[in-house]
Design an enzyme around this catalytic site. Sequence first.
Site, PDB file in Angstrom:
ATOM      1  N   CYS A 119      -3.097   0.074   7.360  1.00 55.12           N
ATOM      2  CA  CYS A 119      -2.269   1.252   7.082  1.00 55.12           C
ATOM      3  C   CYS A 119      -2.455   2.318   8.158  1.00 55.12           C
ATOM      4  CB  CYS A 119      -2.579   1.810   5.705  1.00 55.12           C
ATOM      5  SG  CYS A 119      -1.930   0.780   4.367  1.00 55.12           S
TER       6      CYS A 119
ATOM      7  N   HIS B 218       0.824  -1.200   0.000  1.00 56.08           N
ATOM      8  CA  HIS B 218       0.000   0.000   0.000  1.00 56.08           C
ATOM      9  C   HIS B 218       0.861   1.254   0.000  1.00 56.08           C
ATOM     10  CE1 HIS B 218      -3.990  -1.936   1.508  1.00 56.08           C
ATOM     11  NE2 HIS B 218      -3.437  -2.615   0.526  1.00 56.08           N
TER      12      HIS B 218
ATOM     13  N   GLU C 269       0.653   4.085   1.503  1.00 57.11           N
ATOM     14  CA  GLU C 269       0.977   4.708   2.791  1.00 57.11           C
ATOM     15  C   GLU C 269       2.241   4.083   3.393  1.00 57.11           C
ATOM     16  OE1 GLU C 269      -3.561   4.747   2.349  1.00 57.11           O
ATOM     17  OE2 GLU C 269      -1.955   3.299   2.028  1.00 57.11           O
TER      18      GLU C 269
ATOM     19  N   CYS D 148      -6.608   2.118   4.755  1.00 63.15           N
ATOM     20  CA  CYS D 148      -7.275   0.933   5.285  1.00 63.15           C
ATOM     21  C   CYS D 148      -6.908   0.792   6.765  1.00 63.15           C
ATOM     22  CB  CYS D 148      -6.863  -0.320   4.496  1.00 63.15           C
ATOM     23  SG  CYS D 148      -5.167  -0.864   4.796  1.00 63.15           S
TER      24      CYS D 148
END
Length: 196
Positions: free
Chosen positions: A88, A54, A56, A85
Site C-alpha cells: 500500500c 486494503h 488505502e 503495509c
Amino acid sequence: SILMQRRLFLYNFRNLRKAKGRRETYLCYVVKRRDSATSCSLDFGYLRNQMGCHVEVLFLRYIAAWDLDPGRCYRITWFTSWSPCYDCAQHIASFLRSYPNLTLRIFMARLYFCEDRKAEPEGLRRLHKAGAQIAIMTFKDYFYCWNTFVENREQTFKGWEGLHENSVHLARKLRRILLPLYEVDDLRDAFKILGL
C-alpha cells in the site's frame, strides 16, 4: 451512516502496542481544496478494508475517480488505525508522484508489522520520501476524529489509560524508522563505541 459507531472507533483506533484481533484497517479522511490562503472542504468520511482490498487502495481508487483539476491544489488528511503495509505504501507513493498538486498527511494509531526483518519500515520510508507527511496519532488527533467522524451523541472524548505513553512510544519508533540510513549507521557505531 457517514459517521462511525463509537465502539468501532474505540476498538479499532486504540493505540495498543500489541493489538491482537484487530485485523481490519479503518481510514477516516478529509479532502480539502486550497485556494490561495483559504481552503474549502470537499468531502470527509471513513472507509474500511473490503473483500481483500486494503482500505488505502480503496481510497486511491475513490479519489482518482474525481478527475482532480491539475491547476488546483488539494490536501488530503487520513487518520488510520494501522500504518500502510509495504504494498500500500508503494501504491500511495506512486499515486503522489502522479498528482504533484496533492499533499497527503497520514496520522496512524498503530504501526503495522514494523519489526526489523519486515518490509513495512522500508515502505514507510519510501512513502515519506514521496512527500507524504506521516505521524502517530496523539490525544489531539483522537479528539478531532471523535468530533469529526464518530457518532458520539455529544459525549466528550475521554482517552484511555496509556494513550499518551503509547503515542510517545510509537512516535519514537516511527522516528527511528524514518531516520536516514546513514544516521542509523552512525548511531549503531556510536553505541558500539560506548559498549551498548
